[in-house]
Design a protein around this motif. Sequence first.
Motif, PDB file in Angstrom:
ATOM      1  N   LEU A   5       0.865  -1.174   0.000  1.00  0.00           N
ATOM      2  CA  LEU A   5       0.000   0.000   0.000  1.00  0.00           C
ATOM      3  C   LEU A   5       0.902   1.224   0.000  1.00  0.00           C
ATOM      4  O   LEU A   5       1.658   1.453   0.955  1.00  0.00           O
ATOM      5  N   ARG A   6       0.830   2.005  -1.059  1.00  0.00           N
ATOM      6  CA  ARG A   6       1.754   3.127  -1.199  1.00  0.00           C
ATOM      7  C   ARG A   6       1.056   4.456  -0.901  1.00  0.00           C
ATOM      8  O   ARG A   6      -0.092   4.673  -1.287  1.00  0.00           O
ATOM      9  N   ASP A   7       1.781   5.293  -0.146  1.00  0.00           N
ATOM     10  CA  ASP A   7       1.355   6.672   0.100  1.00  0.00           C
ATOM     11  C   ASP A   7       0.020   6.747   0.837  1.00  0.00           C
ATOM     12  O   ASP A   7      -0.946   7.349   0.369  1.00  0.00           O
ATOM     13  N   GLY A   8      -0.033   6.120   2.020  1.00  0.00           N
ATOM     14  CA  GLY A   8      -1.220   6.219   2.860  1.00  0.00           C
ATOM     15  C   GLY A   8      -0.933   7.000   4.126  1.00  0.00           C
ATOM     16  O   GLY A   8       0.227   7.251   4.478  1.00  0.00           O
ATOM     17  N   LEU A   9      -1.982   7.392   4.804  1.00  0.00           N
ATOM     18  CA  LEU A   9      -1.861   7.998   6.133  1.00  0.00           C
ATOM     19  C   LEU A   9      -2.175   6.902   7.144  1.00  0.00           C
ATOM     20  O   LEU A   9      -3.337   6.528   7.348  1.00  0.00           O
ATOM     21  N   LEU A  10      -1.119   6.359   7.763  1.00  0.00           N
ATOM     22  CA  LEU A  10      -1.246   5.200   8.643  1.00  0.00           C
ATOM     23  C   LEU A  10      -1.501   5.666  10.074  1.00  0.00           C
ATOM     24  O   LEU A  10      -0.739   6.474  10.617  1.00  0.00           O
ATOM     25  N   LEU A  11      -2.553   5.152  10.688  1.00  0.00           N
ATOM     26  CA  LEU A  11      -2.928   5.582  12.028  1.00  0.00           C
ATOM     27  C   LEU A  11      -2.303   4.687  13.090  1.00  0.00           C
ATOM     28  O   LEU A  11      -2.466   3.467  13.073  1.00  0.00           O
ATOM     29  N   GLU A  20       2.546   9.536   7.295  1.00  0.00           N
ATOM     30  CA  GLU A  20       2.479   9.320   5.844  1.00  0.00           C
ATOM     31  C   GLU A  20       3.539   8.303   5.461  1.00  0.00           C
ATOM     32  O   GLU A  20       4.742   8.539   5.650  1.00  0.00           O
ATOM     33  N   ALA A  21       3.115   7.155   4.970  1.00  0.00           N
ATOM     34  CA  ALA A  21       4.073   6.079   4.718  1.00  0.00           C
ATOM     35  C   ALA A  21       3.462   5.019   3.826  1.00  0.00           C
ATOM     36  O   ALA A  21       2.255   5.021   3.544  1.00  0.00           O
ATOM     37  N   ASP A  22       4.335   4.099   3.382  1.00  0.00           N
ATOM     38  CA  ASP A  22       3.906   2.894   2.687  1.00  0.00           C
ATOM     39  C   ASP A  22       3.788   1.769   3.724  1.00  0.00           C
ATOM     40  O   ASP A  22       4.372   1.837   4.818  1.00  0.00           O
ATOM     41  N   GLY A  50      -2.791   9.147  -0.400  1.00  0.00           N
ATOM     42  CA  GLY A  50      -3.060   9.867   0.837  1.00  0.00           C
ATOM     43  C   GLY A  50      -4.304   9.436   1.588  1.00  0.00           C
ATOM     44  O   GLY A  50      -4.731  10.119   2.536  1.00  0.00           O
ATOM     45  N   ALA A  51      -4.906   8.315   1.227  1.00  0.00           N
ATOM     46  CA  ALA A  51      -6.093   7.839   1.946  1.00  0.00           C
ATOM     47  C   ALA A  51      -5.714   7.400   3.364  1.00  0.00           C
ATOM     48  O   ALA A  51      -4.577   7.051   3.649  1.00  0.00           O
ATOM     49  N   HIS A  52      -6.696   7.424   4.257  1.00  0.00           N
ATOM     50  CA  HIS A  52      -6.462   7.068   5.644  1.00  0.00           C
ATOM     51  C   HIS A  52      -6.512   5.546   5.816  1.00  0.00           C
ATOM     52  O   HIS A  52      -7.407   4.874   5.265  1.00  0.00           O
ATOM     53  N   VAL A  53      -5.567   5.014   6.591  1.00  0.00           N
ATOM     54  CA  VAL A  53      -5.466   3.576   6.828  1.00  0.00           C
ATOM     55  C   VAL A  53      -5.556   3.319   8.333  1.00  0.00           C
ATOM     56  O   VAL A  53      -4.809   3.910   9.121  1.00  0.00           O
ATOM     57  N   VAL A  54      -6.459   2.443   8.738  1.00  0.00           N
ATOM     58  CA  VAL A  54      -6.636   2.082  10.149  1.00  0.00           C
ATOM     59  C   VAL A  54      -6.622   0.560  10.268  1.00  0.00           C
ATOM     60  O   VAL A  54      -6.820  -0.148   9.276  1.00  0.00           O
ATOM     61  N   PRO A  55      -6.369   0.043  11.468  1.00  0.00           N
ATOM     62  CA  PRO A  55      -6.415  -1.418  11.628  1.00  0.00           C
ATOM     63  C   PRO A  55      -7.808  -1.961  11.344  1.00  0.00           C
ATOM     64  O   PRO A  55      -8.824  -1.261  11.486  1.00  0.00           O
ATOM     65  N   GLY A  56      -7.882  -3.235  10.975  1.00  0.00           N
ATOM     66  CA  GLY A  56      -9.170  -3.896  10.837  1.00  0.00           C
ATOM     67  C   GLY A  56      -9.925  -3.839  12.147  1.00  0.00           C
ATOM     68  O   GLY A  56      -9.336  -3.920  13.231  1.00  0.00           O
ATOM     69  N   LEU A  57     -11.236  -3.714  12.067  1.00  0.00           N
ATOM     70  CA  LEU A  57     -12.056  -3.533  13.257  1.00  0.00           C
ATOM     71  C   LEU A  57     -12.347  -4.866  13.942  1.00  0.00           C
ATOM     72  O   LEU A  57     -12.361  -5.919  13.304  1.00  0.00           O
ATOM     73  N   ILE A  58     -12.594  -4.784  15.251  1.00  0.00           N
ATOM     74  CA  ILE A  58     -12.929  -5.956  16.071  1.00  0.00           C
ATOM     75  C   ILE A  58     -14.276  -5.689  16.732  1.00  0.00           C
ATOM     76  O   ILE A  58     -14.437  -4.699  17.439  1.00  0.00           O
ATOM     77  N   ASP A  59     -15.234  -6.567  16.514  1.00  0.00           N
ATOM     78  CA  ASP A  59     -16.521  -6.512  17.212  1.00  0.00           C
ATOM     79  C   ASP A  59     -16.502  -7.628  18.246  1.00  0.00           C
ATOM     80  O   ASP A  59     -16.479  -8.812  17.898  1.00  0.00           O
TER      81      ASP A  59
END
Length: 401
Positions: A5-11, A20-22, A50-59
């Motif tokens: 995944l290139r050029d994302g905003l990693l949370l 901002e990283a790959d 530049g899209a936002h990247v977050v961890p997969g969610l846990i329910d």
Amino acid sequence: MSLLLRDGLLLDVTTGAYTEADLRCAGGRIVETGRRLSAPDGTRVLDLAGAHVVPGLIDAHVHVTALTADLGAIGSMAPSYVAAHSARIMSGMLDRGFTTVRDASGADFGLAAAQAEGLIRGPRLLFGGKGLSQTGGHADFRGPGEHLHDDHPCCAGLGRVADGVDAVRTAARDELRKGAHHIKVMASGGVASPTDRIDSTQYSMDELRAAVEEAEAANRYVAAHAYTARAVNRALEAGIRSVEHGNLIDDGSVELFLRHDAFLVPTLVTYWALKEEGRAFGLPEASVRKVDEVLGAGLAALERAARGGVRLVYGTDLLGGMHRHQNHEFRLRCEVQQPIDVLRSATTVAAELAGMAGEIGTLDVGAHADLLVLDGDPLGDAGVLAGPEHIRHVVQAGAIA
């Protein structure tokens, strides 16, 4: 398979900061992050711009076998029929961004194995088997005129009846034998059960402690269904690690959560959905009348717990056709919490409860490569995670789901 995944905003969920990283995945894990990473041969490259990247969610509170809100009816259905519905329900959860779920009674080792082997599409499944209930408790779905109870282990259904310390030990050991990730006990009355009261306590302290002892002996833990402060406090004193719902807790409950280092899993959205749609999806009329007893108190309990520093975990507890509202819990919680805190409840805190801290709910190198690519900032707009339409990509085990 490798995915870059290139050029994302990693949370970083822990700090609440973006970088901002790959990010590169291989072998189902996150293997590196940084600027201008190289792509090995055969790597699929996705430019995020530049899209936002977050961890997969846990329910942490689902019922993947709950194809109807009439939970008592599930025990008379063919297990194969229930499994087919469960596969559909789990696939929908993955589409909504949930890459791991904790089933709070009903799912079994077969569904978990089918998902792990790729036979069905869905989130990683942490299952508790059948919930343990006293006679006339929250998992005893017999009406007052019914006397026979079929607890055959191959029957579908969410619970099993076990009365007395020895029977509780045997039932807990049996669920652990079948691979349960946790044990579920019914420590109070509930909405879906036909013959108990919301404000009742269920199981003696000795029975609750027996379940806890058996779980701890197997390096597992116990989750307890409980609403009122009286029921919640008894459960915490018995050593319960995770209280489900807790709509009617008091300040004494908050103190006990902190003293026992326990977790609270509120499930606000299910009462909102049951009020709106319960009848349409099979909720019996007697249960419909119970919803109001817990509906209004849920948000106040969440605020009380958050203010007191209780560790809060994301859960939804949706049934039947109401599963589609799974993300709406984000919007409800943001009425009293900040978006970053709600996101933590669905990532890092949920991972800690599940005993998988550092493995899920994070973008750290070495973690399972489960993550979401979003079209907006979930920390600035609660609606980004409350609306699945904002999910651009779901990545599970390093592959686009």
